[in-house]
Design a protein around this motif. Structure first.
Motif, PDB file in Angstrom:
ATOM      1  N   ALA A  96       1.999   6.273 -12.764  1.00 18.98           N
ATOM      2  CA  ALA A  96       2.752   5.034 -12.775  1.00 18.98           C
ATOM      3  C   ALA A  96       4.199   5.265 -12.387  1.00 18.98           C
ATOM      4  CB  ALA A  96       2.671   4.378 -14.153  1.00 18.98           C
ATOM      5  N   ASN A  97       4.782   6.451 -12.800  1.00 17.07           N
ATOM      6  CA  ASN A  97       6.173   6.740 -12.434  1.00 17.07           C
ATOM      7  C   ASN A  97       6.314   6.881 -10.928  1.00 17.07           C
ATOM      8  OD1 ASN A  97       7.505   6.679 -14.916  1.00 17.07           O
ATOM      9  ND2 ASN A  97       6.740   8.739 -15.449  1.00 17.07           N
ATOM     10  N   GLN A  98       5.344   7.518 -10.304  1.00 20.70           N
ATOM     11  CA  GLN A  98       5.393   7.637  -8.856  1.00 20.70           C
ATOM     12  C   GLN A  98       5.309   6.270  -8.176  1.00 20.70           C
ATOM     13  OE1 GLN A  98       2.210  10.332  -7.824  1.00 20.70           O
ATOM     14  NE2 GLN A  98       3.240  12.141  -8.732  1.00 20.70           N
ATOM     15  N   ALA A  99       4.503   5.367  -8.733  1.00 15.64           N
ATOM     16  CA  ALA A  99       4.369   4.021  -8.161  1.00 15.64           C
ATOM     17  C   ALA A  99       5.660   3.235  -8.326  1.00 15.64           C
ATOM     18  CB  ALA A  99       3.194   3.306  -8.811  1.00 15.64           C
ATOM     19  N   ILE A 100       6.334   3.425  -9.468  1.00 19.51           N
ATOM     20  CA  ILE A 100       7.582   2.692  -9.715  1.00 19.51           C
ATOM     21  C   ILE A 100       8.673   3.189  -8.768  1.00 19.51           C
ATOM     22  CG2 ILE A 100       9.408   2.292 -11.416  1.00 19.51           C
ATOM     23  CD1 ILE A 100       7.213   2.430 -13.577  1.00 19.51           C
ATOM     24  N   LEU A 101       8.763   4.521  -8.554  1.00 19.86           N
ATOM     25  CA  LEU A 101       9.783   5.057  -7.654  1.00 19.86           C
ATOM     26  C   LEU A 101       9.530   4.628  -6.215  1.00 19.86           C
ATOM     27  CD1 LEU A 101      10.097   8.711  -9.102  1.00 19.86           C
ATOM     28  CD2 LEU A 101      11.728   6.810  -9.345  1.00 19.86           C
ATOM     29  N   ALA A 102       8.267   4.604  -5.815  1.00 22.42           N
ATOM     30  CA  ALA A 102       7.945   4.165  -4.454  1.00 22.42           C
ATOM     31  C   ALA A 102       8.210   2.664  -4.275  1.00 22.42           C
ATOM     32  CB  ALA A 102       6.477   4.488  -4.149  1.00 22.42           C
ATOM     33  N   LEU A 103       7.967   1.883  -5.326  1.00 28.65           N
ATOM     34  CA  LEU A 103       8.216   0.426  -5.241  1.00 28.65           C
ATOM     35  C   LEU A 103       9.710   0.114  -5.213  1.00 28.65           C
ATOM     36  CD1 LEU A 103       6.975  -2.429  -5.234  1.00 28.65           C
ATOM     37  CD2 LEU A 103       7.068  -2.380  -7.750  1.00 28.65           C
ATOM     38  N   TRP A 132       0.865  -1.188   0.000  1.00 32.60           N
ATOM     39  CA  TRP A 132       0.000   0.000   0.000  1.00 32.60           C
ATOM     40  C   TRP A 132       0.900   1.236   0.000  1.00 32.60           C
ATOM     41  CZ3 TRP A 132      -4.568   2.050  -0.849  1.00 32.60           C
ATOM     42  CH2 TRP A 132      -4.851   3.313  -0.332  1.00 32.60           C
ATOM     43  N   ILE A 133       0.750   2.042  -1.063  1.00 33.94           N
ATOM     44  CA  ILE A 133       1.556   3.252  -1.223  1.00 33.94           C
ATOM     45  C   ILE A 133       0.588   4.438  -1.273  1.00 33.94           C
ATOM     46  CG2 ILE A 133       3.236   4.463  -2.659  1.00 33.94           C
ATOM     47  CD1 ILE A 133       4.177   1.750  -3.700  1.00 33.94           C
ATOM     48  N   ASP A 134       0.783   5.328  -0.344  1.00 36.49           N
ATOM     49  CA  ASP A 134      -0.124   6.472  -0.245  1.00 36.49           C
ATOM     50  C   ASP A 134       0.408   7.655  -1.072  1.00 36.49           C
ATOM     51  OD1 ASP A 134      -2.204   8.053   0.458  1.00 36.49           O
ATOM     52  OD2 ASP A 134      -1.562   8.394   2.546  1.00 36.49           O
ATOM     53  N   GLY A 135      -0.502   8.407  -1.647  1.00 32.78           N
ATOM     54  CA  GLY A 135      -0.149   9.612  -2.396  1.00 32.78           C
ATOM     55  C   GLY A 135       0.360   9.347  -3.794  1.00 32.78           C
TER      56      GLY A 135
END
Length: 236
Positions: free
Chosen positions: A19-26, A12-15
């Motif tokens: 997709a780029n934000q999801a990849i950096l957070a992952l 679970w990634i908030d904010g």
């Protein structure tokens, strides 16, 4: 937003909105390769900067082998041609859920129990027939339909056997006598045809002179001289 990573773990990634934000957070949670594929609701996302809907985002490595296995239908057809039909339905079940094997065994058991009395009766009949046959043999009776009894025939048969026996003995004696006569004739023939023993040739050493008298022993020279005198007298 829920994000499924390369390791198939869900985070679970908030904010996160793109997709780029999801990849950096992952990438801060697990290793993310350079070539990846981003999907959402089963559809690939080509624009990584577009705003995403609030649903699970899946990130998987890109690439893979081209094509698939193939040939599955032909393999099934070839296997089906090799399978032989069977007539053994013991493992099947009937409408009540019972195995056909159990139903057949129960039916055979019922038939066996029903025929038990008949088998016992047949066994008793065989025993009685055997005992009756032994009793007839022991008492000398001969009532079997395959047997034959005639005193006259038995007498004639015994006489015929004796005659045959006597004839065979007579023939054997005649053969022995003839063979003996043949041997004697052969012996006489051999004796008659044998040549006289030839005299021994060799140096005479005076054998047989012991039985002769002095008068029988004469000198060959004296006999020669007497014969010459007789010839001279005849000539004068």
């Amino acid at each position: 937003m829920f994000v499924r990573g390369v390791s198939t773990k869900i985070y679970w990634i908030d904010g996160v909105e793109t997709a780029n934000q999801a990849i950096l957070a992952l990438a801060s949670k697990e290793y993310v390769p350079m070539d990846i594929r981003v999907e959402q609701n089963g559809k690939p996302i080509d624009d990584l900067d577009s705003v995403l809907v609030h649903s699970t985002l899946t990130i998987t490595p890109a690439g893979g082998l081209p094509g698939g296995k193939g040939g599955f239908g032909s393999m099934l057809r070839s296997i089906g041609a090799q399978i032989e039909r069977t007539t053994n339905h013991e493992a099947m079940r009937d409408l009540s859920g019972r195995r056909q094997r159990d139903v057949n065994n129960e039916r055979r058991l019922k038939e066996y129990i029903a025929g038990q009395a008949e088998r016992e009766r047949e066994t008793e009949e065989k025993k009685e027939k055997k005992l009756e046959k032994l009793r007839r043999i022991a008492t000398g009776e001969n009532k079997s339909k395959h047997d034959f009894s005639d005193p006259v025939y038995d007498k004639v048969r015994s006489e015929t056997e004796e005659k045959v026996h006597d004839a065979v003995e007579a023939a054997m004696e005649a053969i022995a006598t003839s063979s003996k006569d043949e041997k004697e004739k052969d012996l006489k023939r051999k004796t008659a045809t044998e040549a006289p023993v030839p005299k021994k040739k060799g140096l005479w050493i005076g054998d047989g002179l012991d039985e002769l008298d002095d008068s029988d022993l004469t000198d060959s020279d004296d006999e020669a001289e007497k014969s010459d005198n007789k010839t001279a007298v005849a000539a004068s």
